[in-house]
Enzyme design. Structure first.
Site, PDB file in Angstrom:
ATOM      1  N   GLU A  40       0.843  -1.195   0.000  1.00 53.00           N
ATOM      2  CA  GLU A  40       0.000   0.000   0.000  1.00 53.00           C
ATOM      3  C   GLU A  40       0.885   1.255   0.000  1.00 53.00           C
ATOM      4  OE1 GLU A  40      -3.821   1.560   2.628  1.00 53.00           O
ATOM      5  OE2 GLU A  40      -2.249   0.401   3.626  1.00 53.00           O
ATOM      6  N   LYS A 110      -9.919   0.995  -2.560  1.00 58.37           N
ATOM      7  CA  LYS A 110     -10.104   0.484  -1.200  1.00 58.37           C
ATOM      8  C   LYS A 110     -11.500   0.821  -0.669  1.00 58.37           C
ATOM      9  CE  LYS A 110      -7.766   0.700   3.322  1.00 58.37           C
ATOM     10  NZ  LYS A 110      -6.676   1.407   4.057  1.00 58.37           N
ATOM     11  N   CYS A 151      -5.119  -3.529   2.775  1.00 59.64           N
ATOM     12  CA  CYS A 151      -4.852  -3.295   4.190  1.00 59.64           C
ATOM     13  C   CYS A 151      -6.074  -3.481   5.098  1.00 59.64           C
ATOM     14  CB  CYS A 151      -4.242  -1.903   4.364  1.00 59.64           C
ATOM     15  SG  CYS A 151      -3.342  -1.696   5.937  1.00 59.64           S
TER      16      CYS A 151
END
Length: 265
Positions: A40, A110, A151
């Site tokens: 990331e 995301k 993440c």
């Protein structure tokens, strides 16, 4: 299928970060990997005031990694970057995948944003500057269905179940900048759980070490098989780890312990 996770310590110097990322990709290609996954915010993880201007999925970031993929003949998962968002105040946290021909083949934004208040430890509101994505994405990587996440998504098992069942994923990719204080207790446990419950390979690339301002990432990038066994793990330094994914073994596990087929909900 051989894959590599690339572990880096991105900071405030974007050019240096990209040079390190390119070196990691070269190492992955030299090790015989077909797919390399970066973490990331691979191009910048530093003070907000110095962050690069957000750009589109056809900007400099994409051009850099598309060129690397083509020159190295490698599938490249370019971690994530700050993509231009829906308004002037927010970006998207976006992953891009490039084919060995340098073509952009998948884009994932995301979905779950890191809004956390831990007394005396962390006060972070990702949603103040990042807009959430809305679509789940499964990409074909070297002919293998690969589910995308970033993440904090890791804490939401319903996302991965959708990737595995509706998207028919065999690989789950997790680029991350997982914090040290949560990573040491939760990172491996969550990754292995996502592998076991969805009977998929998990390929997780993390940031490692200190980043400004006052942020330390856990690292421990790893590759996990559908039984939950850690096949490879990076040491606590910048570098790569590789493993061979046995897709026939995945299908054997799914046939002998058909938990996905037996689900009732």
């Amino acid at each position: 299928m051989r894959v590599a996770v690339c572990q880096v310590n991105s900071r405030e110097n974007r050019d240096q970060n990209l040079a390190v990322a390119r070196d990691m990709l070269e190492r992955a290609a030299a090790a015989g990997a077909e797919l390399a996954v970066l973490p990331e915010y691979v191009d910048y993880l530093g003070p907000a005031a110095g962050a690069p201007k957000p750009e589109g999925i056809d900007g400099e970031f994409a051009a850099f990694f598309g060129t690397a993929a083509r020159e190295l003949g490698l599938w490249v998962h370019a971690g994530s970057f700050h993509e231009s968002g829906p308004d002037e105040h927010r970006t998207y946290n976006t992953s891009l995948i490039f084919s060995p021909q340098g073509e952009l083949t998948a884009t994932y934004r995301k979905i779950h944003l890191y809004d956390v208040e831990i007394a005396g430890r962390v006060s972070y509101q990702e949603s103040r500057s990042v807009a959430p994505g809305e679509e789940t994405v499964v990409a074909d990587v070297a002919g293998v269905r690969t589910g995308l996440s970033i993440c904090y998504d890791l804490r939401f098992p319903e996302l991965y179940r959708r990737l595995a069942v509706q998207g028919e994923a065999r690989i789950l990719a997790v680029p991350a900048a997982f914090m040290l204080h949560t990573g040491r207790d939760h990172w491996e446990v969550l990754l292995r759980a996502r592998a076991i419950e969805n009977q998929c390979y998990v390929v997780a690339a993390g940031q490692i070490g200190d980043h400004d301002p006052g942020r330390t990432c856990f690292g421990r990038s790893m590759i996990i098989d559908p039984w939950g066994t850690v096949l490879a793990q990076a040491p606590d330094t910048v570098g790569i780890a590789t493993a061979d994914l046995d897709l026939a073994r995945l299908e054997l596990i799914r046939s002998e312990l058909p938990s996905l087929a037996n689900r009732r909900l």
